[in-house]
Design a protein around this motif. Structure first.
Motif, PDB file in Angstrom:
ATOM      1  N   TYR A 145       0.840  -1.207   0.000  1.00 31.88           N
ATOM      2  CA  TYR A 145       0.000   0.000   0.000  1.00 31.88           C
ATOM      3  C   TYR A 145       0.873   1.255   0.000  1.00 31.88           C
ATOM      4  O   TYR A 145       0.537   2.246  -0.680  1.00 31.88           O
ATOM      5  CB  TYR A 145      -0.898  -0.024   1.229  1.00 31.88           C
ATOM      6  N   ALA A 146       1.995   1.216   0.751  1.00 35.48           N
ATOM      7  CA  ALA A 146       2.904   2.364   0.746  1.00 35.48           C
ATOM      8  C   ALA A 146       3.497   2.579  -0.652  1.00 35.48           C
ATOM      9  O   ALA A 146       3.619   3.727  -1.126  1.00 35.48           O
ATOM     10  CB  ALA A 146       4.010   2.139   1.762  1.00 35.48           C
ATOM     11  N   ALA A 147       3.854   1.481  -1.339  1.00 34.25           N
ATOM     12  CA  ALA A 147       4.370   1.612  -2.706  1.00 34.25           C
ATOM     13  C   ALA A 147       3.307   2.187  -3.639  1.00 34.25           C
ATOM     14  O   ALA A 147       3.595   3.019  -4.510  1.00 34.25           O
ATOM     15  CB  ALA A 147       4.838   0.248  -3.210  1.00 34.25           C
ATOM     16  N   ARG A 180      -7.078   9.152 -14.903  1.00 34.14           N
ATOM     17  CA  ARG A 180      -7.326   8.749 -13.516  1.00 34.14           C
ATOM     18  C   ARG A 180      -7.406   7.232 -13.392  1.00 34.14           C
ATOM     19  O   ARG A 180      -6.886   6.623 -12.432  1.00 34.14           O
ATOM     20  CB  ARG A 180      -8.614   9.401 -13.008  1.00 34.14           C
ATOM     21  N   PHE A 181      -8.061   6.592 -14.365  1.00 34.09           N
ATOM     22  CA  PHE A 181      -8.168   5.137 -14.348  1.00 34.09           C
ATOM     23  C   PHE A 181      -6.785   4.491 -14.480  1.00 34.09           C
ATOM     24  O   PHE A 181      -6.461   3.535 -13.759  1.00 34.09           O
ATOM     25  CB  PHE A 181      -9.085   4.688 -15.480  1.00 34.09           C
ATOM     26  N   CYS A 182      -5.974   5.003 -15.407  1.00 33.41           N
ATOM     27  CA  CYS A 182      -4.617   4.461 -15.565  1.00 33.41           C
ATOM     28  C   CYS A 182      -3.797   4.662 -14.292  1.00 33.41           C
ATOM     29  O   CYS A 182      -2.994   3.784 -13.924  1.00 33.41           O
ATOM     30  CB  CYS A 182      -3.928   5.134 -16.750  1.00 33.41           C
ATOM     31  N   ARG A 183      -4.002   5.802 -13.643  1.00 33.13           N
ATOM     32  CA  ARG A 183      -3.280   6.053 -12.396  1.00 33.13           C
ATOM     33  C   ARG A 183      -3.674   5.027 -11.330  1.00 33.13           C
ATOM     34  O   ARG A 183      -2.818   4.478 -10.627  1.00 33.13           O
ATOM     35  CB  ARG A 183      -3.597   7.469 -11.913  1.00 33.13           C
ATOM     36  N   GLU A 184      -4.984   4.729 -11.218  1.00 34.51           N
ATOM     37  CA  GLU A 184      -5.434   3.742 -10.241  1.00 34.51           C
ATOM     38  C   GLU A 184      -4.934   2.347 -10.595  1.00 34.51           C
ATOM     39  O   GLU A 184      -4.489   1.587  -9.718  1.00 34.51           O
ATOM     40  CB  GLU A 184      -6.962   3.756 -10.167  1.00 34.51           C
ATOM     41  N   ILE A 185      -5.013   1.977 -11.878  1.00 35.55           N
ATOM     42  CA  ILE A 185      -4.576   0.645 -12.290  1.00 35.55           C
ATOM     43  C   ILE A 185      -3.074   0.482 -12.073  1.00 35.55           C
ATOM     44  O   ILE A 185      -2.608  -0.575 -11.609  1.00 35.55           O
ATOM     45  CB  ILE A 185      -4.950   0.394 -13.760  1.00 35.55           C
ATOM     46  N   LEU A 186      -2.313   1.516 -12.401  1.00 32.65           N
ATOM     47  CA  LEU A 186      -0.873   1.445 -12.167  1.00 32.65           C
ATOM     48  C   LEU A 186      -0.576   1.265 -10.678  1.00 32.65           C
ATOM     49  O   LEU A 186       0.288   0.460 -10.294  1.00 32.65           O
ATOM     50  CB  LEU A 186      -0.198   2.702 -12.703  1.00 32.65           C
ATOM     51  N   GLY A 187      -1.312   1.993  -9.835  1.00 31.65           N
ATOM     52  CA  GLY A 187      -1.134   1.831  -8.399  1.00 31.65           C
ATOM     53  C   GLY A 187      -1.482   0.428  -7.945  1.00 31.65           C
ATOM     54  O   GLY A 187      -0.779  -0.171  -7.113  1.00 31.65           O
ATOM     55  N   ILE A 189      -1.369  -2.322  -9.749  1.00 28.50           N
ATOM     56  CA  ILE A 189      -0.348  -3.256 -10.236  1.00 28.50           C
ATOM     57  C   ILE A 189       0.902  -3.197  -9.368  1.00 28.50           C
ATOM     58  O   ILE A 189       1.468  -4.231  -8.982  1.00 28.50           O
ATOM     59  CB  ILE A 189      -0.018  -2.935 -11.711  1.00 28.50           C
ATOM     60  N   VAL A 190       1.317  -1.976  -9.034  1.00 29.19           N
ATOM     61  CA  VAL A 190       2.490  -1.833  -8.158  1.00 29.19           C
ATOM     62  C   VAL A 190       2.202  -2.446  -6.795  1.00 29.19           C
ATOM     63  O   VAL A 190       3.040  -3.159  -6.212  1.00 29.19           O
ATOM     64  CB  VAL A 190       2.875  -0.352  -8.037  1.00 29.19           C
ATOM     65  N   MET A 218      -9.937 -11.074  -2.374  1.00 27.73           N
ATOM     66  CA  MET A 218     -10.615 -10.285  -1.347  1.00 27.73           C
ATOM     67  C   MET A 218     -10.175  -8.816  -1.320  1.00 27.73           C
ATOM     68  O   MET A 218     -10.873  -7.976  -0.755  1.00 27.73           O
ATOM     69  CB  MET A 218     -10.361 -10.917   0.034  1.00 27.73           C
ATOM     70  N   ILE A 219      -9.023  -8.504  -1.910  1.00 29.45           N
ATOM     71  CA  ILE A 219      -8.523  -7.120  -1.852  1.00 29.45           C
ATOM     72  C   ILE A 219      -8.340  -6.546  -3.256  1.00 29.45           C
ATOM     73  O   ILE A 219      -8.925  -5.517  -3.594  1.00 29.45           O
ATOM     74  CB  ILE A 219      -7.203  -7.052  -1.059  1.00 29.45           C
ATOM     75  N   TRP A 220      -7.517  -7.217  -4.054  1.00 26.56           N
ATOM     76  CA  TRP A 220      -7.179  -6.636  -5.359  1.00 26.56           C
ATOM     77  C   TRP A 220      -8.355  -6.646  -6.317  1.00 26.56           C
ATOM     78  O   TRP A 220      -8.628  -5.661  -6.995  1.00 26.56           O
ATOM     79  CB  TRP A 220      -6.000  -7.410  -5.953  1.00 26.56           C
ATOM     80  N   PHE A 221      -9.087  -7.756  -6.385  1.00 24.11           N
ATOM     81  CA  PHE A 221     -10.201  -7.880  -7.314  1.00 24.11           C
ATOM     82  C   PHE A 221     -11.322  -6.866  -7.026  1.00 24.11           C
ATOM     83  O   PHE A 221     -11.790  -6.187  -7.953  1.00 24.11           O
ATOM     84  CB  PHE A 221     -10.732  -9.321  -7.279  1.00 24.11           C
ATOM     85  N   PRO A 222     -11.791  -6.684  -5.797  1.00 24.05           N
ATOM     86  CA  PRO A 222     -12.810  -5.641  -5.544  1.00 24.05           C
ATOM     87  C   PRO A 222     -12.297  -4.233  -5.842  1.00 24.05           C
ATOM     88  O   PRO A 222     -13.067  -3.385  -6.310  1.00 24.05           O
ATOM     89  CB  PRO A 222     -13.133  -5.822  -4.060  1.00 24.05           C
ATOM     90  N   ARG A 223     -11.027  -3.980  -5.585  1.00 22.90           N
ATOM     91  CA  ARG A 223     -10.499  -2.644  -5.885  1.00 22.90           C
ATOM     92  C   ARG A 223     -10.437  -2.403  -7.394  1.00 22.90           C
ATOM     93  O   ARG A 223     -10.644  -1.278  -7.856  1.00 22.90           O
ATOM     94  CB  ARG A 223      -9.117  -2.494  -5.261  1.00 22.90           C
ATOM     95  N   LEU A 224     -10.144  -3.452  -8.157  1.00 28.08           N
ATOM     96  CA  LEU A 224     -10.195  -3.327  -9.611  1.00 28.08           C
ATOM     97  C   LEU A 224     -11.613  -3.004 -10.074  1.00 28.08           C
ATOM     98  O   LEU A 224     -11.833  -2.139 -10.934  1.00 28.08           O
ATOM     99  CB  LEU A 224      -9.704  -4.622 -10.263  1.00 28.08           C
ATOM    100  N   GLY A 225     -12.609  -3.690  -9.507  1.00 25.34           N
ATOM    101  CA  GLY A 225     -13.992  -3.394  -9.851  1.00 25.34           C
ATOM    102  C   GLY A 225     -14.382  -1.973  -9.495  1.00 25.34           C
ATOM    103  O   GLY A 225     -15.117  -1.307 -10.235  1.00 25.34           O
ATOM    104  N   ALA A 226     -13.903  -1.483  -8.361  1.00 22.93           N
ATOM    105  CA  ALA A 226     -14.195  -0.104  -7.968  1.00 22.93           C
ATOM    106  C   ALA A 226     -13.589   0.892  -8.953  1.00 22.93           C
ATOM    107  O   ALA A 226     -14.212   1.915  -9.280  1.00 22.93           O
ATOM    108  CB  ALA A 226     -13.663   0.150  -6.561  1.00 22.93           C
ATOM    109  N   ALA A 227     -12.373   0.606  -9.439  1.00 22.55           N
ATOM    110  CA  ALA A 227     -11.745   1.509 -10.411  1.00 22.55           C
ATOM    111  C   ALA A 227     -12.528   1.544 -11.714  1.00 22.55           C
ATOM    112  O   ALA A 227     -12.736   2.614 -12.310  1.00 22.55           O
ATOM    113  CB  ALA A 227     -10.300   1.061 -10.663  1.00 22.55           C
ATOM    114  N   ILE A 228     -12.984   0.384 -12.184  1.00 21.19           N
ATOM    115  CA  ILE A 228     -13.780   0.337 -13.415  1.00 21.19           C
ATOM    116  C   ILE A 228     -15.093   1.085 -13.224  1.00 21.19           C
ATOM    117  O   ILE A 228     -15.508   1.876 -14.083  1.00 21.19           O
ATOM    118  CB  ILE A 228     -14.028  -1.126 -13.821  1.00 21.19           C
TER     119      ILE A 228
END
Length: 754
Positions: A145-147, A180-187, A189-190, A218-228
């Protein structure tokens, strides 16, 4: 199996080679004894087979061959016959009911088996191992999360420029939301890869096998859905929202989509968790309840937000069709139906125990299928919005240009729909590990033939739309450029369109029919149908039409030569054997003439013997003015010249002139006065407006110069008129009656001359 096959072939060959000798032996021996039975062992080497065949008699070989053939035939007879459709449906229904009864029977064991899975999980790692697993997982999450936050700070300049609103600046809104979407997706992925890297340094392989699915589902997949969801709905920025939905429903859908992604992620995680901990899905059937809850949740979202979903599907395009309106109203119920159908598909796979497809479903294939099916109408709305904003501006002005512009827009939308449909199908096939290319390339089974059929139909449809798109744009250019005829003059003789404007509609129909026939035959051939009889039948039908409809053929051929000769164009004023009108429409066999009073005449090409075109290149109008005998013609000539010069400078009328208005001098005399004629040359379609303006200006100029138009008069010569003031009232009345009678007689004479 190899030995048995070799033995069978050897016996067959030996039987055929010894058949003549066998016939001779039987003829010589008469009623010999029956051949003895030979027992052949199952496991024989090639050498033993050769030795056995060499020692056997011809009767023994034939008997052994017949015995083996009878065994093969009996085995084929034992094959279970195929079931009919009704029987298969009944068996499927029984299997699904049995599966649901099994789910109900296992309800009491849900809690105990889940507790067993947790107990096995704890026993696998022990207290120290669990502490290490949770502690290091939490540490890895914090580092990841810090990264992600560091990357967010580095990329925050991407979203500094915020446009006004999506309606006025679609490009800016899409650009901002995409950045903004690319910024969230890049975050994300990192975050994920840093987490994996740190986890591998802190945890062993067994611990990673449990931690990785938890983090992903439980974490990455829901956050991806939120970004979309945030990209599409923009719940906090209504001015940037790409879809037509208000704030209430945008926020509602965003919240519940995140909840849906959480529920799906939890379902996939817990099923994997139980399998890894010794509790398979078939033992507790927890997957049934979780899968059912997901589909119920989707149905509740669609039902509750049906107004918002309909508005979103409807979009903001003012040129919506009735089909678009119906799709928008039906979409919430479509979403509920898709959810119900996918639930039944999973239950069918579970009941029939299809291991391959069940494995794909366990990986989320049915959720991906449902996602893309639900996104298909939304993609259609997106296509309509993009076409609305990105379509080139309308060419020209007027109703023709507007119709062409709308037709072009619909062609772009239809092409986009076909491309989107192919994309959705490919994504769904990829989710279920179905290689459509191999199936279509094989083309041997029904599935491959159907895929080839739809591929050919899609290619033909896109080609048809591309041809229509090009023709519509060219037609708009040609017809808009030709819209110069006067609609208010109430006369024919307007300027026609270009030659392309006349030929392109016929070319469009011909191309569409040709594409439909060619690709239709190719599609039927892909299904395995023999199209040779269809081609032969088409040839015979063509001959029948040729012999039985010679007049039709004559009309078509005549029309082709008229178009080659460029005898007329759409919009030109022509005379065909005394029938005059503006060419309004042409078809393969006839033309339609619109008279300036509204009547429409349909004339087959084969009946046209002579055609007069009044709208080609230029028109000369000659105007007659009758003035008294004492009028000076030179004075009238100067007035006409002045009017012609003024109109050549008039910005409204100057473009319609090819030659200015001028006098032709005295043309004739009648019993009223002198007839002075003027003329001008104009472009076809502008002559009536110019003529009307010339009449107005001549009348005004004559009034200013004191010139009266000659009018018909009746003069009565009365002897002794010098004493008219002494006439009585009876005498005056008699004189008036005589004058009226003379005027009436003169009018009758004039009518007779006409």
């Amino acid at each position: 199996m190899f030995q048995f096959t070799r033995l069978l072939l050897a016996l067959a060959a030996l039987a055929f080679l010894t058949l003549p000798a066998f016939a001779q032996d039987t003829a010589a021996s008469g009623d010999a004894a029956a051949p003895s039975t030979v027992v052949v062992p199952e496991d024989l080497t090639p050498e033993q087979v050769d030795d056995l065949v060499a020692r056997m008699s011809d009767d023994q070989v034939r008997a052994l061959l017949l015995e083996r053939l009878d065994a093969v035939a009996a085995k084929q007879d034992e094959v279970e016959p195929k079931k009919g459709l009704i029987a298969s449906l009944i068996d499927t229904a029984r299997a699904m009911v049995a599966s649901w009864l099994d789910v109900i029977r296992k309800v009491p064991s849900l809690i105990s088996l889940q507790a067993e899975a947790f107990a096995n999980f704890g026993a696998t790692f022990g207290a120290a191992g669990l502490g290490k697993l949770f502690g290091f997982t939490f540490l890895a999450l914090a580092i990841g999360y810090a990264a992600e936050k560091a990357v967010g700070l580095w990329t925050r300049r991407w979203t500094r420029a915020v446009p006004g609103d999506a309606e006025s600046d679609l490009r800016g809104a899409v650009s901002f939301l995409f950045r903004r979407f690319c910024r969230e997706i890049l975050g994300l992925i990192v975050f994920y890869y840093v987490l994996i890297f740190v986890g591998r340094q802190l945890l062993d392989e067994q611990q990673i096998a449990f931690a990785a699915p938890f983090v992903f589902y439980m974490i990455w997949f829901p956050r991806l859905g939120a970004a979309i969801s945030r990209f599409v709905l923009a719940p906090e920025r209504s001015s940037l929202r790409l879809v037509n939905v208000d704030d209430q429903w945008a926020k509602y859908l965003h919240r519940n989509l995140i909840g849906l992604f959480l529920l799906i992620g939890f379902t996939l995680f817990i099923l994997r968790f139980n399998n890894l901990n010794g509790v398979p899905m078939a033992e507790m059937r927890l997957g049934f309840w979780l899968n059912t809850s997901i589909h119920i949740y989707i149905g509740l979202i669609a039902w509750t937000a049906r107004k918002g979903l309909s508005d979103m599907m409807r979009g903001t395009d003012p040129d919506r069709t009735e089909f678009d309106e119906r799709v928008a109203d039906f979409y919430p119920y479509f979403a509920i139906g898709v959810s119900a159908v996918m639930w039944l598909v999973i239950e069918y796979l579970a009941a029939t125990d299809n291991a391959t497809l069940l494995a794909a479903a366990a990986g989320g294939a049915h959720f991906i299928t449902m996602f893309w099916l639900l996104m298909a109408p939304a993609i259609d709305t997106l296509i309509r919005g993009l076409v609305r904003h990105l379509q080139p501006p309308m060419i020209g002005s007027g109703p023709v240009a507007e119709r062409a512009h709308k037709a072009t827009k619909r062609s772009y939308i239809r092409i986009g729909r076909v491309v989107a449909g192919v994309f959705v199908i490919l994504m769904i096939a990829n989710a279920w590990d179905i290689d459509l290319r191999n199936i279509a390339g094989a083309g041997t089974d029904a599935g491959g033939k159907v895929i080839q059929f739809f591929m050919i139909i899609a290619i033909g449809y896109i080609l048809n739309e591309v041809v229509s798109l090009w023709i519509n744009r060219r037609l708009a250019q040609e017809q808009t450029a030709a819209q110069t005829q006067d609609e208010e003059a109430g006369e024919g003789g307007g300027a026609g369109g270009s030659r392309l404007a006349t030929v392109l509609p016929l070319l469009r129909v011909t191309a569409q029919v040709g594409i439909a026939v060619i690709f239709g035959l190719l599609a039927l051939g892909a299904l395995g149908l023999d199209i040779t009889p269809l081609l032969a039948g088409a040839g015979i039908l063509g001959l029948a039409i040729g012999f039985g409809a010679q007049k039709l053929v004559s009309d078509i051929v005549g029309g082709i030569f008229f178009l080659i000769d460029d005898a007329f164009r759409v919009g030109e004023y022509v005379d065909v054997g005394g029938t005059a009108g503006t060419v309004e429409k042409i078809s393969i066999r006839s033309m339609q003439l619109r008279h300036h009073r509204g009547a429409v005449h349909t004339i087959p090409y084969g009946e046209i013997q002579k055609l007069t075109n009044y709208s080609r290149d230029w028109v000369i109008m000659k105007l007659k003015f009758t003035v008294p005998f004492d009028t000076d013609p030179n004075k009238v000539k100067k007035i006409f010249k002045k009017i012609g010069a003024e109109m050549m400078e008039d910005p409204i009328h100057k473009d319609g002139f090819l030659q200015p208005f001028k006098s032709q001098g005295v043309f004739d005399f009648d019993d009223v006065g002198m007839i002075i004629r003027g003329k001008f040359m104009a472009k076809p379609g502008t002559q009536f407006t110019i003529r009307k303006e010339i009449y107005n200006r001549v009348k005004r100029a004559f009034n200013e110069a004191g010139i009266d138009f000659a009018r018909r008069e009746v003069r009565v010569a009365i002897p002794g008129l010098d004493e008219a003031e002494h006439l009585s009232e009876e005498q005056k009345a008699a004189i008036g009656a005589a004058a009226g009678e003379a005027a009436a007689q003169q009018a009758e004479q004039q009518e007779g001359k006409k």
